[in-house]
Design a protein around this motif. Structure first.
Motif, PDB file in Angstrom:
ATOM      1  N   LEU A 271       1.025  -1.070   0.010  1.00  0.00           N
ATOM      2  CA  LEU A 271      -0.203  -0.114   0.176  1.00  0.00           C
ATOM      3  C   LEU A 271       0.565   1.076  -0.046  1.00  0.00           C
ATOM      4  O   LEU A 271       0.633   2.260  -0.899  1.00  0.00           O
ATOM      5  N   GLU A 272       1.895   0.552   0.272  1.00  0.00           N
ATOM      6  CA  GLU A 272       2.922   2.492   0.593  1.00  0.00           C
ATOM      7  C   GLU A 272       3.346   2.675  -0.976  1.00  0.00           C
ATOM      8  O   GLU A 272       3.188   3.939  -1.209  1.00  0.00           O
ATOM      9  N   LEU A 273       3.241   1.380  -1.759  1.00  0.00           N
ATOM     10  CA  LEU A 273       3.589   1.843  -2.619  1.00  0.00           C
ATOM     11  C   LEU A 273       2.721   1.392  -4.143  1.00  0.00           C
ATOM     12  O   LEU A 273       3.615   2.343  -5.326  1.00  0.00           O
ATOM     13  N   GLY A 274       1.497   2.531  -3.264  1.00  0.00           N
ATOM     14  CA  GLY A 274       0.668   2.542  -4.021  1.00  0.00           C
ATOM     15  C   GLY A 274      -0.270   1.525  -5.066  1.00  0.00           C
ATOM     16  O   GLY A 274      -0.671   1.503  -5.989  1.00  0.00           O
ATOM     17  N   GLY A 275       0.420   0.366  -4.099  1.00  0.00           N
ATOM     18  CA  GLY A 275      -0.121  -0.997  -4.791  1.00  0.00           C
ATOM     19  C   GLY A 275      -1.388  -0.919  -4.207  1.00  0.00           C
ATOM     20  O   GLY A 275      -2.143  -0.554  -3.885  1.00  0.00           O
ATOM     21  N   THR A 276      -2.360  -2.282  -4.225  1.00  0.00           N
ATOM     22  CA  THR A 276      -2.976  -3.126  -3.202  1.00  0.00           C
ATOM     23  C   THR A 276      -3.009  -4.289  -2.952  1.00  0.00           C
ATOM     24  O   THR A 276      -2.249  -4.853  -3.622  1.00  0.00           O
ATOM     25  N   ILE A 277      -3.734  -5.015  -2.211  1.00  0.00           N
ATOM     26  CA  ILE A 277      -3.630  -5.903  -1.120  1.00  0.00           C
ATOM     27  C   ILE A 277      -4.185  -6.526  -1.973  1.00  0.00           C
ATOM     28  O   ILE A 277      -3.780  -7.949  -1.434  1.00  0.00           O
ATOM     29  N   THR A 278      -4.651  -6.957  -3.159  1.00  0.00           N
ATOM     30  CA  THR A 278      -4.341  -8.503  -4.026  1.00  0.00           C
ATOM     31  C   THR A 278      -5.265  -8.000  -5.429  1.00  0.00           C
ATOM     32  O   THR A 278      -5.721  -7.259  -6.109  1.00  0.00           O
ATOM     33  N   GLY A 279      -4.278  -8.492  -5.920  1.00  0.00           N
ATOM     34  CA  GLY A 279      -4.154  -8.352  -7.250  1.00  0.00           C
ATOM     35  C   GLY A 279      -4.872  -9.771  -7.971  1.00  0.00           C
ATOM     36  O   GLY A 279      -5.874  -9.256  -9.119  1.00  0.00           O
ATOM     37  N   GLU A 280      -5.239 -11.275  -7.640  1.00  0.00           N
ATOM     38  CA  GLU A 280      -6.211 -11.538  -7.898  1.00  0.00           C
ATOM     39  C   GLU A 280      -6.445 -12.827  -6.970  1.00  0.00           C
ATOM     40  O   GLU A 280      -7.501 -13.419  -7.728  1.00  0.00           O
ATOM     41  N   HIS A 281      -6.578 -12.895  -6.036  1.00  0.00           N
ATOM     42  CA  HIS A 281      -7.004 -13.793  -4.572  1.00  0.00           C
ATOM     43  C   HIS A 281      -8.133 -13.153  -3.912  1.00  0.00           C
ATOM     44  O   HIS A 281      -8.606 -14.442  -3.341  1.00  0.00           O
ATOM     45  N   GLY A 282      -8.264 -11.992  -3.775  1.00  0.00           N
ATOM     46  CA  GLY A 282      -9.205 -12.197  -3.071  1.00  0.00           C
ATOM     47  C   GLY A 282      -9.386 -11.233  -2.243  1.00  0.00           C
ATOM     48  O   GLY A 282      -7.914 -11.444  -0.932  1.00  0.00           O
ATOM     49  N   VAL A 283     -10.270 -11.366  -0.843  1.00  0.00           N
ATOM     50  CA  VAL A 283     -10.297 -10.515   0.285  1.00  0.00           C
ATOM     51  C   VAL A 283     -10.494 -12.049   1.574  1.00  0.00           C
ATOM     52  O   VAL A 283     -10.050 -11.776   1.937  1.00  0.00           O
ATOM     53  N   GLY A 284     -11.530 -12.475   0.799  1.00  0.00           N
ATOM     54  CA  GLY A 284     -12.110 -13.322   1.899  1.00  0.00           C
ATOM     55  C   GLY A 284     -12.441 -13.186   3.198  1.00  0.00           C
ATOM     56  O   GLY A 284     -12.521 -12.139   3.636  1.00  0.00           O
ATOM     57  N   VAL A 285     -12.256 -14.080   4.243  1.00  0.00           N
ATOM     58  CA  VAL A 285     -10.817 -13.611   5.048  1.00  0.00           C
ATOM     59  C   VAL A 285     -10.057 -13.076   5.709  1.00  0.00           C
ATOM     60  O   VAL A 285     -10.213 -12.156   6.811  1.00  0.00           O
ATOM     61  N   LEU A 286      -9.133 -13.740   5.072  1.00  0.00           N
ATOM     62  CA  LEU A 286      -8.163 -13.299   5.591  1.00  0.00           C
ATOM     63  C   LEU A 286      -7.594 -11.597   5.333  1.00  0.00           C
ATOM     64  O   LEU A 286      -6.886 -11.631   5.868  1.00  0.00           O
ATOM     65  N   LYS A 287      -8.155 -11.082   4.895  1.00  0.00           N
ATOM     66  CA  LYS A 287      -7.530  -9.278   3.981  1.00  0.00           C
ATOM     67  C   LYS A 287      -8.798  -8.375   4.436  1.00  0.00           C
ATOM     68  O   LYS A 287      -8.903  -7.340   3.925  1.00  0.00           O
ATOM     69  N   LYS A 288      -9.792  -8.890   4.850  1.00  0.00           N
ATOM     70  CA  LYS A 288     -10.876  -8.261   5.547  1.00  0.00           C
ATOM     71  C   LYS A 288     -10.243  -6.791   6.614  1.00  0.00           C
ATOM     72  O   LYS A 288     -10.832  -5.384   5.896  1.00  0.00           O
ATOM     73  N   GLU A 289      -9.643  -6.650   7.736  1.00  0.00           N
ATOM     74  CA  GLU A 289      -9.654  -5.775   7.705  1.00  0.00           C
ATOM     75  C   GLU A 289      -8.255  -4.594   6.655  1.00  0.00           C
ATOM     76  O   GLU A 289      -8.281  -3.524   7.015  1.00  0.00           O
ATOM     77  N   TRP A 290      -7.633  -5.415   6.094  1.00  0.00           N
ATOM     78  CA  TRP A 290      -6.717  -4.438   4.166  1.00  0.00           C
ATOM     79  C   TRP A 290      -7.115  -3.914   3.741  1.00  0.00           C
ATOM     80  O   TRP A 290      -7.198  -3.383   3.333  1.00  0.00           O
ATOM     81  N   LEU A 291      -8.734  -5.055   3.843  1.00  0.00           N
ATOM     82  CA  LEU A 291      -9.507  -3.943   2.379  1.00  0.00           C
ATOM     83  C   LEU A 291     -10.111  -2.519   3.220  1.00  0.00           C
ATOM     84  O   LEU A 291     -10.266  -2.068   2.240  1.00  0.00           O
ATOM     85  N   ALA A 292     -10.688  -2.782   4.518  1.00  0.00           N
ATOM     86  CA  ALA A 292     -10.948  -1.155   5.128  1.00  0.00           C
ATOM     87  C   ALA A 292      -9.714  -0.215   4.637  1.00  0.00           C
ATOM     88  O   ALA A 292     -10.402   0.367   4.735  1.00  0.00           O
ATOM     89  N   ARG A 293      -9.097  -0.733   5.457  1.00  0.00           N
ATOM     90  CA  ARG A 293      -7.811  -0.393   5.167  1.00  0.00           C
ATOM     91  C   ARG A 293      -7.076   0.825   3.565  1.00  0.00           C
ATOM     92  O   ARG A 293      -6.948   2.016   3.349  1.00  0.00           O
ATOM     93  N   GLU A 294      -7.656   0.263   2.559  1.00  0.00           N
ATOM     94  CA  GLU A 294      -6.971   0.449   1.331  1.00  0.00           C
ATOM     95  C   GLU A 294      -8.261   0.316   1.267  1.00  0.00           C
ATOM     96  O   GLU A 294      -7.905   1.969   0.265  1.00  0.00           O
ATOM     97  N   ILE A 295      -9.606   0.909   0.691  1.00  0.00           N
ATOM     98  CA  ILE A 295     -10.448   1.852   0.111  1.00  0.00           C
ATOM     99  C   ILE A 295     -11.043   3.055   1.315  1.00  0.00           C
ATOM    100  O   ILE A 295     -11.731   3.718   0.629  1.00  0.00           O
ATOM    101  N   GLY A 296     -10.685   2.657   2.825  1.00  0.00           N
ATOM    102  CA  GLY A 296     -11.566   3.780   3.191  1.00  0.00           C
ATOM    103  C   GLY A 296     -12.817   3.636   3.345  1.00  0.00           C
ATOM    104  O   GLY A 296     -13.774   2.838   3.709  1.00  0.00           O
TER     105      GLY A 296
END
Length: 469
Positions: free
Chosen positions: A418-443
């Motif tokens: 995210l610091e480098l201007g990227g995204t937490i997932t390019g193709e695997h999805g959010v699911g359960v694993l990245k719920k917290e990080w989706l909130a950080r990415e999209i605000g």
């Protein structure tokens, strides 16, 4: 009676009305209630993702049967978790307690292949590789090819908006889904999109469902765009003394206007893991191995041009494949990378961070620092041509301290992306694993809008609950 037997009896009693209602519209063989069997459907391939106990697993074969399941679930207020082949890596297919697991693997028919319209119409349980082979017989090509293409299903690919090795040239699953038939949470059937090459009628609901991870509706039919089958591709392997040099080569190739059919990076850890598993003879002396391929009319000339750019970037050796068989061997090594890394310690956490290509070198260097900080083996394999990386944390799941460090390193890798201007997932999805990080990415505003969309399609919140957000 043992405690386990007592719990099973309680589950049977609780699930009784649900199972009876389901059997009213499904054949007995499509309704699984044995706890040992249903437990095997509880989760996908992701680590560190909680999974519940399904009340029942259903395996419908028709659209009407799916509609019956959803009507029943709505009436009884029972959560439904859609599943494909469960090859996912984010916990998106994990069961919740008391849910209906809706496995779509039996809906596996290719309904139509049209060379004129260049489309295929398929059910969600069709395996990616099976579709590729079927359309290939008509001189056509379905490009999206995840590493699990021999087992993953089109429905699952749509649910997670999967990518693959060829994305740098051909794009991702979302680029090939023209239309969908979707069973909504209340059992209604809705069609989206089109069969035509063009179409802009109304909101693009088709794109909305692609990547929604089964949280908005159940895809029961898909209209997929096809391309003419390209010539056979040739692959080049370039060895580098550092990952930074390999990433520099990637930037040179893309800035030079080249359009490879794949551009893949394997670091030293990944190369060694593949050799240990399959004895493939890859060069373990290299710090990074870059694979480039072209499926043009003159792939040898294109490989020569890219090989020269690799040498300018500091490649210590550049070896173009001489034929299709040698090319396929190199691709096989790349496809088995994640499985080979899992064998290093028995468990992996596979990150899925995508960064701008210009930041790829910084990202790979940052992952190496994180690996050293946490004293863990982290292999990096990536679709370098589009900046999609899969840093893979290898750890011993039976060691609590190592597991803690694995989780911390995973989170630091996503933060770096995210610091480098990227995204937490390019193709695997959010699911359960990245719920917290989706909130950080999209605000917070983005999260509010996403929840509002979910409310429209699933007002009772029964479709794949506790996923995404």
């Amino acid at each position: 009676m043992s405690r386990i037997e007592a719990r099973r009896d309680e589950d049977t009693v609780a699930a009784g009305p649900l199972v009876d209602r389901l059997l009213g519209g499904l054949p007995p063989e499509a309704v699984l209630t044995d706890p040992d069997v249903t437990a095997s459907y509880a989760h996908d391939m992701a680590s560190f993702c909680p999974a519940g106990r399904p009340a029942v697993v259903v395996l419908p074969r028709t659209v009407d049967q799916v509609r019956h399941v959803m009507r029943t679930a709505t009436e009884l207020r029972v959560p439904v978790v859609p599943q494909g082949a469960r090859t996912g890596l984010s916990g998106a297919a994990n069961a919740t307690d008391g849910c209906v697991v809706l496995s779509l693997t039996k809906m596996d028919r290719i309904l139509e292949i049209s060379p004129v319209d260049r489309i295929a119409v398929v059910e969600p349980g069709v395996v990616n590789a099976a579709l590729s082979r079927a359309v290939g017989e008509h001189g056509l090509y379905y490009p999206p090819d995840p590493s699990s293409w021999e087992t993953c299903t089109i429905g699952g690919n749509i649910g997670t908006a999967s990518g693959g090795l060829c994305c740098v040239k051909y794009g991702v699953t979302a680029d090939y889904v023209l239309g969908l038939d979707v069973v909504l949470a209340d059992g209604r059937l809705m069609s989206t999109g089109r069969r035509t090459a063009k179409g802009v009628a109304g909101y693009d609901l088709t794109r909305l469902f692609v990547g929604s991870e089964g949280s908005l509706g159940i895809v029961v039919r898909a209209v997929l765009a096809l391309r003419p089958k390209p010539p056979g591709q040739l692959v080049l392997a370039a060895e580098f003394s550092s990952s930074a040099a390999a990433c520099d080569a990637v930037c040179r190739v893309m800035a030079g206007g080249h359009v490879p059919s794949l551009l893949e990076l394997m670091d030293r850890t990944t190369v060694k893991a593949v050799n240990d598993m399959a004895r493939m003879g890859l060069p373990e002396s290299t710090e990074a191995l870059l694979l480039a391929a072209f499926d043009t009319t003159d792939p040898a000339a294109d490989l020569a041009a890219v090989g020269a750019l690799c040498e300018e970037a500091g490649a210590t050796r550049v070896v173009p494949a001489e034929d299709a068989a040698e090319s396929e061997l190199l691709l096989q090594a790349r496809r088995m990378s994640l499985v080979a890394l899992e064998a290093v310690k028995g468990t992996t956490m596979i990150d899925d961070v995508c960064v701008p290509r210009s930041k790829l070198g910084e990202f790979v260097d940052g992952v190496e620092r994180i690996s050293e900080k946490h004293r863990l083996t982290i292999g990096v394999v990536s679709h370098a041509g589009d900046g999609n990386t899969h840093p893979t944390v290898c750890f011993d799941a039976t060691d609590p301290e190592e597991s803690r460090r694995a989780r911390e390193s995973f989170d630091e890798i996503m933060a770096l992306g995210l610091e480098l201007g990227g995204t937490i997932t390019g193709e695997h999805g959010v699911g359960v694993l990245k719920k917290e990080w989706l909130a950080r990415e999209i605000g917070p505003v983005g999260l509010e809008m996403q929840r509002a969309v979910k409310q429209v399609f699933d007002p009772l919140g029964i479709l794949n609950p506790s996923k995404l957000f």
